[in-house]
Design a protein around this motif. Structure first.
Motif, short mmCIF file in Angstrom:
data_model
loop_
_atom_site.label_atom_id
_atom_site.label_comp_id
_atom_site.label_asym_id
_atom_site.label_seq_id
_atom_site.Cartn_x
_atom_site.Cartn_y
_atom_site.Cartn_z
N ASP A 88 3.39 -15.94 -5.56
CA ASP A 88 3.66 -14.50 -5.54
C ASP A 88 3.97 -13.97 -6.94
OD1 ASP A 88 3.29 -14.32 -2.82
OD2 ASP A 88 5.44 -14.35 -2.34
N ARG A 89 4.62 -14.78 -7.72
CA ARG A 89 5.03 -14.36 -9.05
C ARG A 89 3.90 -14.47 -10.09
NH1 ARG A 89 10.68 -16.39 -11.73
NH2 ARG A 89 10.77 -14.79 -13.31
N TYR A 90 3.08 -15.53 -10.00
CA TYR A 90 2.07 -15.80 -11.04
C TYR A 90 0.63 -15.71 -10.54
CZ TYR A 90 5.95 -17.41 -13.86
OH TYR A 90 7.12 -17.47 -14.56
N GLY A 91 0.42 -15.55 -9.27
CA GLY A 91 -0.93 -15.48 -8.72
C GLY A 91 -1.45 -16.84 -8.31
N GLU A 92 -2.55 -16.83 -7.57
CA GLU A 92 -3.10 -18.07 -7.03
C GLU A 92 -3.66 -18.99 -8.11
OE1 GLU A 92 -6.26 -19.41 -3.65
OE2 GLU A 92 -5.30 -17.48 -3.43
N PHE A 93 -3.92 -18.46 -9.29
CA PHE A 93 -4.44 -19.27 -10.39
C PHE A 93 -3.47 -20.38 -10.78
CE2 PHE A 93 -5.21 -20.09 -14.95
CZ PHE A 93 -6.52 -20.54 -14.85
N VAL A 94 -2.19 -20.21 -10.46
CA VAL A 94 -1.19 -21.21 -10.81
C VAL A 94 -1.36 -22.51 -10.01
CG1 VAL A 94 0.67 -20.59 -9.21
CG2 VAL A 94 1.24 -21.42 -11.48
N LEU A 95 -2.11 -22.45 -8.92
CA LEU A 95 -2.34 -23.64 -8.10
C LEU A 95 -3.49 -24.46 -8.69
CD1 LEU A 95 -2.16 -22.11 -4.51
CD2 LEU A 95 -0.37 -23.35 -5.73
#
Length: 158
Positions: A88-95
């Motif tokens: 939620d904080r950094y977006g799905e790109f963080v995965l």
């Protein structure tokens, strides 16, 4: 010589091992929570390095994320809640391994769909073009020109 080969093999094996950038001051006292933190952070991408997990990165942002994950775990969040908070904080790109969704399927499938559409269009255009050329008969004038060219060729050869 044998000792040199063994030493080089050991150096290569150690060099291939993942380097964990977790600082001693970040490690939690509870081994179970620390294991959970390592599991979570191994799946989170360093936004600076982009090809490393936050566990493997020395970047300051990666350190902040490792601390954030541990803080959330100490606060009582489940693994899924911690991951959801970070996403939620950094977006799905963080995965490092994005979740499957219709949006992601469309993103990955679009090049394949475009390639299939382009190939189909090229095939149909080529088929239509060859049919139209094959069905054309020569006009009387064109037939006369071809006959004249062939006659001249035979006279020059003989």
């Amino acid at each position: 010589m044998r000792r040199l080969v063994a030493t080089l093999a050991l150096i290569a094996a150690l060099g291939a091992a993942p380097a964990h950038a977790v600082n001693p001051d970040e490690i939690l006292d509870d081994p179970a929570l620390e294991d959970r933190a390592r599991d979570i952070s191994a799946g989170l991408r360093c936004m600076v390095c982009q090809n490393q997990s936050i566990d493997d990165s020395d970047a300051e942002l990666a350190r902040d994320l490792r601390v954030l994950v541990r803080d959330r775990l100490v606060a009582g969040d489940t693994n899924d809640e911690v991951i959801a908070y970070v996403v939620d904080r950094y977006g799905e790109f963080v995965l490092l391994r994005p979740t499957f969704s219709a949006r992601n399927a469309l993103l990955w499938g679009t090049p394949i769909i475009m390639l299939l559409l382009g190939g189909t269009a090229a095939f149909l255009f080529g088929r239509r073009h060859s049919r139209s050329r094959a069905g054309e008969a020569l006009t009387a004038e064109e037939q006369a020109r071809v006959a004249k060219i062939l006659d001249e060729g035979e006279r020059n050869d003989g």
